[in-house]
Write a protein that holds these residues in place. Sequence first.
Motif, mmCIF file in Angstrom:
data_model
loop_
_atom_site.group_PDB
_atom_site.id
_atom_site.type_symbol
_atom_site.label_atom_id
_atom_site.label_comp_id
_atom_site.label_asym_id
_atom_site.label_seq_id
_atom_site.Cartn_x
_atom_site.Cartn_y
_atom_site.Cartn_z
ATOM 1 N N TRP A 58 0.852 -1.188 0.000
ATOM 2 C CA TRP A 58 0.000 0.000 0.000
ATOM 3 C C TRP A 58 0.891 1.243 0.000
ATOM 4 O O TRP A 58 1.820 1.356 0.783
ATOM 5 C CB TRP A 58 -0.922 -0.019 1.219
ATOM 6 N N TYR A 59 0.587 2.202 -0.910
ATOM 7 C CA TYR A 59 1.473 3.345 -1.091
ATOM 8 C C TYR A 59 1.107 4.564 -0.238
ATOM 9 O O TYR A 59 1.866 5.534 -0.199
ATOM 10 C CB TYR A 59 1.493 3.770 -2.564
ATOM 11 N N GLY A 60 -0.054 4.555 0.400
ATOM 12 C CA GLY A 60 -0.436 5.653 1.276
ATOM 13 C C GLY A 60 -0.808 6.924 0.551
ATOM 14 O O GLY A 60 -0.564 8.031 1.049
ATOM 15 N N LYS A 61 -1.420 6.804 -0.606
ATOM 16 C CA LYS A 61 -1.806 7.977 -1.400
ATOM 17 C C LYS A 61 -3.277 8.324 -1.204
ATOM 18 O O LYS A 61 -4.077 7.475 -0.789
ATOM 19 C CB LYS A 61 -1.577 7.700 -2.891
ATOM 20 N N THR A 62 -3.624 9.542 -1.573
ATOM 21 C CA THR A 62 -5.029 9.948 -1.639
ATOM 22 C C THR A 62 -5.626 9.418 -2.938
ATOM 23 O O THR A 62 -5.023 9.576 -4.010
ATOM 24 C CB THR A 62 -5.157 11.488 -1.608
ATOM 25 N N ALA A 63 -6.782 8.804 -2.858
ATOM 26 C CA ALA A 63 -7.366 8.149 -4.034
ATOM 27 C C ALA A 63 -7.867 9.163 -5.052
ATOM 28 O O ALA A 63 -8.441 10.192 -4.699
ATOM 29 C CB ALA A 63 -8.515 7.241 -3.613
ATOM 30 N N ARG A 64 -7.611 8.856 -6.322
ATOM 31 C CA ARG A 64 -8.246 9.562 -7.429
ATOM 32 C C ARG A 64 -8.258 8.627 -8.621
ATOM 33 O O ARG A 64 -7.551 7.606 -8.649
ATOM 34 C CB ARG A 64 -7.540 10.877 -7.746
ATOM 35 N N ALA A 65 -9.061 8.963 -9.616
ATOM 36 C CA ALA A 65 -9.235 8.095 -10.780
ATOM 37 C C ALA A 65 -7.895 7.822 -11.457
ATOM 38 O O ALA A 65 -7.070 8.723 -11.626
ATOM 39 C CB ALA A 65 -10.201 8.734 -11.768
ATOM 40 N N LYS A 66 -7.660 6.559 -11.797
ATOM 41 C CA LYS A 66 -6.486 6.093 -12.539
ATOM 42 C C LYS A 66 -5.174 6.220 -11.757
ATOM 43 O O LYS A 66 -4.093 6.029 -12.310
ATOM 44 C CB LYS A 66 -6.364 6.796 -13.894
ATOM 45 N N ARG A 67 -5.260 6.539 -10.475
ATOM 46 C CA ARG A 67 -4.041 6.635 -9.669
ATOM 47 C C ARG A 67 -3.678 5.278 -9.085
ATOM 48 O O ARG A 67 -4.543 4.578 -8.537
ATOM 49 C CB ARG A 67 -4.229 7.645 -8.545
#
Length: 379
Positions: free
Chosen positions: A326-335
Motif C-alpha cells: 500500500w502506497y499511502g496515497k489519496t485516491a483519485r481516478a487512474k491513480r
Amino acid sequence: MSILVLGSGQLARMMALAGHPLGLHVQAVDVADNKIVDPISKDVINCTLDTAINEANVVTVEFEHIPEALLETVHASGKLKPNVESILTGADRVREKTLLEKLNIANCPFSIVTDVEQLDAAMEKLGEKLIIKASRDGYDGYGQWRLQDKSQLPKLKEALSKLDLQKVPLIVEKMLSFEREVSLVAVRNVEGEFAFYPLAENLHYEGQLHVSIAPATEVDEALNQQAQDIFTKLAESLDYVGVLAVEFFQIGQQLLVNEIAPRVHNSGHWTMQGAETCQFENHLRAVRGLPLGSTKVKSPTAMINIIGCKDFDRDMLSIPGCHLHWYGKTARAKRKMGHFNLCADNYKELAKVIGALSEYLPAEYFPMLKDEAIRLAEF
C-alpha cells in the motif's frame, strides 16, 4: 552509504525499503519543488538540494520525466546512474525510436510528425489504423490517440492543431495485431555484468497496466534469448547502469520493442515476493557498485495494480500467498494506490489464488481478474 533518488513517489519508497537491510540510506527529491524528503514518510528534510547531491554517494531516478534543469545539475555532479543519455532516451519517444533504428532493433513501423498536415502522409505510409503518441510526458494511456479509419482524421487534426508539435513531436505508429505484451526487466552493473529476470506478461485496461504474470506462460528458450539479446544491445549501447525495463509486443515468435523505461518498473513489482532479489534491491546494488543479487524465481507470481480504489476488505490477507503493498496515497481516478503480489507453486494454484482474491475486490476496479484466473487454470 547514501543514495539520492530524483522523484519521491512509490518507486523511491520501495527503493528505500529495499535498501534499508543493506545499510543503504535513501533520500528523495520532490522534483516539483526540489525539496529533499524521506521517501517513506514524505517528511521534508532540512537539507538543500546542493547539500543532498554533495553528500550522496550516487544519484538515481525513479522516473524519466525529470525537469531538465534538475537533470543537468545532477549530471554535472558526475554521480548520476543511469546516465543522462539513458534517462533522456526513455523520456523522449523520438530519441527512443532513433536509438532502435540505429541498432536495427525491430519496433512498430512509425512516422515522426511535427505538423498536423503530415498526418495524411503518415496514414498513406502506415495505413488507416494508427496509434498516435506524444513524444514526451505520455504514460498510462495519457498523451495517446487512436485512429480507426480515415473518416476520423479531420476531427483528430483539429484537436492536435492546438498542440506545439515543433516542441513536442508526435510518434505515429501502425496499429499492429499482436498476441500479447511482455516485458523484460533486467539489471546491468558498472562492470557490464547482467542479471535477467524472466519475461513477464502484461495485461492492460484503458491504457494502464492492471496485471503482470511472471514468469510469462508459453515462453521457450528462443523467445527468452531474443528478449535478452535485444536488452543487451540496448544496455551496452547506452552504457547503462541499473535496472532497465523493455516492453515488447509479441507477434508469433518475433518481439517488437514498444518502449524502454530507464528505471525500476511496474511490471517488475512481482519480484518483491517472486524472486530471490527484488528489482529495487538490484537497482541499488548496481548503482552503488555492490554485487548483483540472484534473479532466480521463487514462485509463479501475479502482480495486480490497485488503481483508483481505496475501499476493500483487508481480510483478503487471509489468502495464502497474498501480499499487499500500500502506497499511502489519496485516491483519485487512474491513480496507482498500491499493488498485490500473489504467489503459488504453479499456474493452476495461482489461478485459484487470483480467483479467491477477486471475491474480496470491487469488480469495477479489477476488471481482468476473473478472466485471467480462467486462463491460467489451463496451464
